[in-house]
Design a protein around this motif. Structure first.
Motif: not given
Length: 179
Positions: A168-171, A41-43, A161-162
């Motif tokens: 986004v990679v799970n860091e 849901l978020h970065t 992000l839209p």
């Protein structure tokens, strides 16, 4: 000195096995899944660290510095934040949820990207609510609430992000760390 002795006994008594007993495999899996769902849901990145007790050498060193309970827990949480590399995210928006069983304390450590936006009063209020759960013996509920509250802040300030944007990679790993 009596206070130090009691604290050392409490910390020496509790260890990683106690942390794993408190949060068993099924609960750890639920926490991991909640973190993974949150991060969709978020970065931001969320890590959970549950520590039974601190090493006695660590307690002794901090006792000599005359640190309060809150300062001791905060310093250890910041150290674990660095050790677990929560600071090492692209958007500087990692958050560590740190639980120290021997002190019955929860500490939240946010990376500079989020800490610039969310002031210390908000973090302290959140920590107070979560510590109440811990004092009431509702550890699992406290951890789930912590993830939900941190996730809400990350969604508000670092939304996903839209659609169509680069994923986004799970860091950071999602599973809780037991120490």
């Amino acid at each position: 000195m009596a206070g130090l002795f009691k604290r050392m006994l409490r910390h020496g008594w509790l260890d990683q096995a106690d942390a794993r007993r408190l949060v068993g495999p099924a609960e750890a899996a639920r926490l991991r899944e909640q973190v993974a769902a949150s991060e969709r849901l978020h970065t931001g990145q969320i890590r959970i660290c549950i520590e039974g007790g601190l090493p006695l050498s660590y307690l002794w060193r901090h006792w000599r510095q005359r640190l309060s309970r809150a300062e001791l827990v905060r310093q250890r949480a910041v150290m674990m934040f660095a050790k677990l590399r929560v600071w090492d995210t692209e958007h500087n928006n990692g958050v560590l949820i740190y639980l120290l069983l021997a002190e019955r304390a929860i500490e939240l450590v946010a990376d500079r990207g989020l800490a610039r936006i969310v002031g210390p009063d908000a973090w302290q209020a959140m920590t107070g609510r979560l510590e109440q759960c811990l004092r009431d013996g509702r550890v699992e509920q406290g951890l789930h609430d912590a993830i939900a509250e941190v996730s809400a802040l990350l969604e508000q300030h670092f939304p996903r992000l839209p659609a169509g944007a680069a994923p986004v990679v799970n860091e950071l790993p999602d599973e809780p760390v037991f120490r």
